[in-house]
Design an enzyme around this catalytic site. Structure first.
Site, PDB file in Angstrom:
ATOM      1  CG  ASP A  42      -2.017  -0.748   1.346  1.00 33.38           C
ATOM      2  OD1 ASP A  42      -2.589  -0.971   0.283  1.00 33.38           O
ATOM      3  OD2 ASP A  42      -2.395  -1.170   2.455  1.00 33.38           O
ATOM      4  CB  CYS A  43       3.564   2.159   2.133  1.00 42.57           C
ATOM      5  SG  CYS A  43       2.435   1.962   3.508  1.00 42.57           S
TER       6      CYS A  43
END
Lengths: 813, 813
Positions: A484-485
């Site tokens: 996600d990051c």
């Protein structure tokens, strides 16, 4: 050094906590249908029906001082001494304390001044309620008269509103009290068809429902006014903060024991809402009270719960030379798989219930560790999840469990999401043989008419990735992939903006992901197998061609010399390359590419896993990448926002560690896989528990990495994809029991020092008692396989010839 | 019976609280520029820069047990006794306690065992910081050595994220410690250009920044581990929960006193972010420390704050025979107007800072009570608000103070919003004469090019209502009007749905509002005056015609026989009619229609106010409607969702009471207006404070009505439109001082028993010392007006002939 806070008691599948002041509150997840309860070793936590945001029954305040400071409490006032069986909130020093976290229940037993209190908390199967069965015993030589107060604080159902909108919520609280039951009916007057009942099976001597009167405006829950005064106020709450508290005066002779239960229930009314003005219809509530009017009914419900768990766990049981692996694989890991399947990332001590709902990506993965236990629920889940895919191929990244409607609240445009559906669906069909699911019409989230079948979804998913590739013929990353990051298109400069929902500031979205490439390869392999099984040979070939084409791109564009790249950024430059100063090597692409078949015939698979060992492995697990980012990189996003060593910035993100375990075992490296498995296994952390801090019986999302200020410190135990994947490490990796379309594959990979392991596996209604022998001290490769004394060709037991009960011997060599 | 908890001390403009255990925490609002602090009488509360959601500096947990359980704390350990000057959180019984809430500051002074601690908390004008000046005095006969710990818990800036997203927030906390200062720099590494400094002006003997070490995992803030142990741990926080705590060891001789300060500052860095890897640029922080290195600088800043308030309040000061009205009108009501102007409905003990930002409707009204104090800020606010109107005429219902961008988070489509802009703009121009503001180009929220002027906005607003009328030629109500809860188009059945953001389920949106009609009439009168003043006579006539047309519709369609209707519902049936079984008469339309000129020449104005008196008035104020709704009415929405007697369902919604006061005074009924004024005035509630519970110095949003279970109980003190409107009741109603375009109108309406009142009013740079005489015991009507000894025709002092200083005598008769 052993763990001073507790120990496993394997025969009971219990973790026994012997001191209440654990390094952090240690949690148990109760409930597995529609009613859920979080319960810590001091009775902290809260309860909800289906959805921790929209149907929260009791209040909890996250991150309070102390951390865990609201819950299901009993206060005992014995003379001048006030104490709680769970120690908190009063924290009176106890003469004895014990909390047994079991599967689906917790039992807290304590004593003070000769009085023993034992509270068994559990959620009966298929019921929307929890029971606190309370046993009080006078172990002193003299008669004892004491006062007992129960306590819950009601949440006004919508937890977000409940904690922010006081100008409304302080004026709407409503309760009714009837006999031994307190009814929390806030908003029932308007749009709710449900209320909460909190009842005692023992006749009460008083009650309170107004928090200001019971606790006091200026008092903490560790010093409730009514308890200190030794008497309830018999209050009815109007607005402010409704609570439920029953009061009992109890006398016990020396040696005498008494038992009663509290029932906290979510009650839905389907008929008339009221029986008189302002008097709610209590018929369904009374049915519950009738059912549990006798403690034997409680005992039966508890027996039923234990039987259910026996049954659920019996599908897979393993006996290896490693007691840590056995206790995790046979009980705790499976229980955690159950929790993640049910709750996704919504509600734990780190997930607030109003942050994240059910994740698309998460739920598909969680299912992998759960499908063997309750295949029917897995089936429904697959249909629910797939219905949140859109006709473009992209998916809503989360959906709310109550409504099952997808939303963008935690972002969208994650270009891995759709591929996970292939993994979950093929796992389900391999487990059950139920190809009928492929024809189910689930439609797309953005198309009203539900004409698309589940198989259409799978095909669209493959197509979406094929059609959305970048300059290197690799899959575009979109907002992010599993990580996600890693936000290669955001370029976020605004601190008010969540990285997850930030808009994209790149002119052209060309950034690509090698991790998605690996996931795609694996999905192609799985889908290809499915096509063959259903006789769609042309489709199978098409899928094999897609696999070959992607593999070609990976091998020509994605190899960095000693490992695979992680991504290409918006400038078409590599990420996870020796050319980068920081973030030279990432973990995700190594695991997925090897699992997808990359590096198989050119030595790169071994080489890249050796690079992982050299650069990422530590005794607390493999860190996500190296070296960590020291400063924020605009073109990388959230991954570089964390302090070095934490979370995706070179923390040990446990979820991706089993991908390496499985890749290692695919290559036959059982010794290293075992070392790696133990490195992230909580049950192996008991000798450094003061550093680790987390529950020894549940995997954590993250352990601080070697670059962190606090290396080895775990965070976010409970709701993590680590559970499902590590269960695969144990069951399909070490034990090597792989359900396949037409039979059960036996493909173990063990440490060379293991002479033997045994597995019981139920599969498609049949039982297989499997002994894996390793006479030559190897790791992998089945030399011989016999079923019921008959030799079988290859490593797969054909279902067609299996009996109800099968004795299997597999010899590695 | 007087108030046992405290009393007003009028000469100092202080409310002196003499017991810490007030019926609820009693709040003070500190700060009036860009830095704000909520502070209760026990030191509870939190601080923020501009925006309580996006830039929260310290943590607060709403609705905790006890209610008010985090704040700015000093812990004193003197021998074995640990105590706080503010009593909380330790709650050690004090030998003496006093909290003086003043305007912009609080001073808490307590003593225990011969040691006195006095803490003065304030926000210096125009600075982004707060100071806690701490004076410690040894009043005992022997030398005293004691330990002093400070405490704040840092919020990670985004308060919503901080309280929900622990899987991220527990890994990002970062601090630095340098000399006597603790720097909270979470997220500064990435997108923030700001950090928080918490410093002591006295050299420290130690510190803590890790909450787990200072407070303890299992300890409440009432029993912080480090304080109990009598020594700090000198910890640096990595993740989890960063706090700031300074430690001092202090020895005082008998009679000796020592003084030092704590400074909590929001620091913005405009230059280089770092001076070395991971070392933040502290230059701007050090400039603050340099400035306040000497306590005399603190004293000066405090004197400046008091001077500022002297100055701000000097614009209007009144001396009536009523001490309650004087203390409210001269100090507390104006201070509350300041708070509402600055904070709208965002941050108080009932507004969580993450629920509501700045309201369009609210801010326009708040400005009415504030514009005389700081007209320049009012000017900017008008421009900010109007920029959130859309080109359709509808407005964003709220905007975030930090970004000034409108949003729909608390709903949209409120069809009264736009009209309030006319009231605020004309009030501003009457106060200042600044017609230039009308030409400012503010544009529309949905149109990129900013070509529309403020005057265009006003004209669009009138047009919008004219063009959006229903079957009775009355204004459509849209989502709702001022009464947010009268939702005639929602038909909401879904409990997860906020009534404010619920979508509309009516086929045709025909529901109409008489309240908007009244507001429209008043806006027309105001706009007409403005047009005349700027010489736009044709426009003035057009507006007069619009007024007449609407008035015609009101009088022919909106009269129920004894009062005005409230609305027509989606079925075109009346609401607020004798024909209804519940909700027969509402308050809002009566006040607004009379203020807009309805019923003026047909006796209906008097008649409808008599009906208000008969049906709505109680000794605690006028209830919103009668009789209350006993059940939920799908076609009425939220108004019927509240239990009877609370909030809009027949609660005393104080905000609308002054509309009746002003209407009564418009008709000359000073006696009744005065009775009504006192009925909702908190300073008049001291003799029933145990029932009322709220602060005696701040109006509440709501007092439970006669139908409630707890009649007379106040809720939501502080941020309510009651402040602005009641200030108009006092200043423009009773005192009758009405700024007009070309002069100051003197039009008092007093109780017949008042022989005289005096007012000092500064207006357009001139001062007017006004004596109103009432020799005949009447209420209204100026018989004679003399200015500096010269008789003046009519009731308005022309600015043109006014001197710098003017002695005015007005005689009622």
């Amino acid at each position: 050094m052993s763990n001073p806070y507790g120990h496993f008691e394997d025969p009971n599948r219990e973790y026994v906590i012997t001191r209440p002041d654990t390094p952090l509150p240690w949690l148990n997840f109760l409930g597995q249908d529609e009613y859920f309860a979080l319960n810590t070793n001091t009775g902290g936590g809260y309860s909800f029906y289906k959805d921790a945001r929209l149907r929260r029954l009791t209040r909890y305040r996250y991150n309070e001082m102390p951390y865990d400071n609201n819950g299901r409490y009993l206060f005992i006032k014995d003379g001048d001494t006030v104490w709680n069986p769970g120690w908190k909130p009063v924290k009176t020093e106890l003469d004895s304390y014990e909390c047994r976290h079991g599967l689906g229940y917790s039992r807290i037993t304590s004593s003070k001044n000769g009085l023993e209190a034992s509270v068994l908390i559990f959620v009966p199967p298929e019921e929307n309620l929890e029971i606190w069965q309370t046993t009080l015993t006078n172990n002193s030589d003299a008669p004892k008269t004491f006062k007992l107060f129960s306590f819950v604080e009601f949440c006004l159902y919508d937890a977000q509103n409940d904690s922010t909108n006081f100008q409304r919520t302080y004026s709407i609280g409503e309760v009714e009290i009837e006999k031994n039951a307190i009814f929390h009916k806030t908003e029932y007057r308007e749009r709710r068809d449900h209320y909460t009942m909190f009842a005692s099976t023992r006749d009460i001597d008083g009650y309170d429902t107004s928090r200001d009167d019971f606790v006091g405006v200026h008092n903490g829950i560790h010093e409730p006014k009514a308890v200190l005064a030794g008497q309830p106020n018999n209050t009815q709450a109007f607005g402010w903060n409704p609570i439920g508290s029953h009061y009992h005066e109890i006398t016990l002779q020396p040696g005498e024991s008494t038992k009663h239960s509290y029932i906290l229930a979510y009650v839905t009314v389907s008929g008339e809402k009221y029986i008189a003005p302002h008097v709610i219809n209590k018929e369904p509530a009374n049915a519950i009270l009738d059912k549990y009017s006798d403690e034997s009914a409680v005992d039966e419900a508890f027996a039923k719960l234990n039987g259910l768990w026996d049954d659920q766990l019996s599908t897979f049981q393993v006996e290896t030379p490693c007691p840590i692996m056995n206790r995790m694989g046979n009980a705790w890991n499976q229980a955690q798989c159950m929790a993640t399947f049910n709750l996704s990332r919504s509600a734990s001590l780190f997930e607030s219930g109003i942050g994240r709902g059910m994740g698309y990506r998460d739920s598909n993965q969680d299912l992998l560790g759960f499908v063997h236990m309750v295949p029917d629920k897995a089936r429904q889940r697959i249909l629910d999840i797939s219905a949140t895919q859109m006709s473009s191929g992209l998916c809503f990244h989360q959906y709310q469990p109550l409504t099952k409607k997808g939303n963008d609240e935690i972002g969208g445009g994650f270009m891995d999401d759709h591929l996970w559906l292939i993994l979950s669906t093929t796992a389900y069909i391999r487990e059950t043989g139920d190809v009928g699911i492929l024809d189910e019409k689930v439609g797309y989230a953005d198309v009203e008419e539900k004409t698309a079948t589940l198989l259409d979804h799978l095909e669209l998913s493959i197509r979406y990735t094929l059609e959305n590739r970048g300059p290197h013929n690799l899959p575009l990353i979109g907002h992010a992939d599993w990580n996600d990051c890693l936000n290669l298109n955001c370029f976020s400069t605004e601190p008010n903006e969540s990285f997850q929902t930030a808009s994209h500031n790149t002119a052209e979205e060309v950034a690509e992901s090698l991790m998605i490439a690996g996931l795609f390869l694996k999905a192609c392999l799985d889908l290809q197998g499915l096509y063959k099984f259903i006789g769609a040979d042309a489709k199978a070939e098409e899928t094999a061609a897609a696999h070959a084409e992607m593999l070609e791109a990976v091998e020509t564009q994605g190899w960095d010399g000693d490992w695979y790249l992680r991504a290409f950024d918006t400038y078409k430059e590599p990420i996870g390359s020796h050319k980068n100063e920081e973030g030279k090597i990432y973990i995700e692409s190594q695991g997925w590419l090897v699992m997808g078949g990359a590096g198989a015939d050119n030595g790169r698979a071994e080489k890249t896993l050796d690079a992982v060992h050299e650069h990422l492995y530590t005794e607390d697990g493999c860190v996500l990448q190296q070296p960590p980012y020291q400063t924020y990189h605009l073109h990388l996003g959230e991954v570089s926002s964390y302090p070095p060593g934490y979370k995706e910035n070179a923390g040990i993100f446990c979820h991706n560690n089993p991908w390496i375990h499985l890749a290692l075992m695919q290559l036959g490296n059982g010794d290293r896989a075992y070392e790696y498995y133990l490195s992230v296994c909580p049950a192996a952390k008991e000798d450094k528990i003061e550093t680790y801090r987390g529950e020894p019986y549940m995997y954590s999302q993250m352990i601080a990495g070697k670059d962190a200020a606090t290396p080895g410190e775990a965070k976010n135990a409970g709701l993590t994809g680590t559970a499902a994947w590590t269960f695969l490490t144990i069951s399909q990796g070490f034990a090597g029991i792989k359900p396949d379309y037409e039979g059960l594959q036996i493909d173990p990979c063990v440490p060379t020092a293991w002479p033997e392991l045994k597995v019981t596996r139920k599969f498609r209604g049949k039982t297989f008692n499997i002994t894996v022998q390793n006479p030559e001290g190897k790791s992998k490769g089945i030399k011989s396989l016999t079923v019921n004394g008959q030799a079988v060709e290859g490593d797969t037991i054909p279902l067609s010839s299996a009996a109800e009960e099968n004795e299997v011997v597999a010899v590695i060599g």
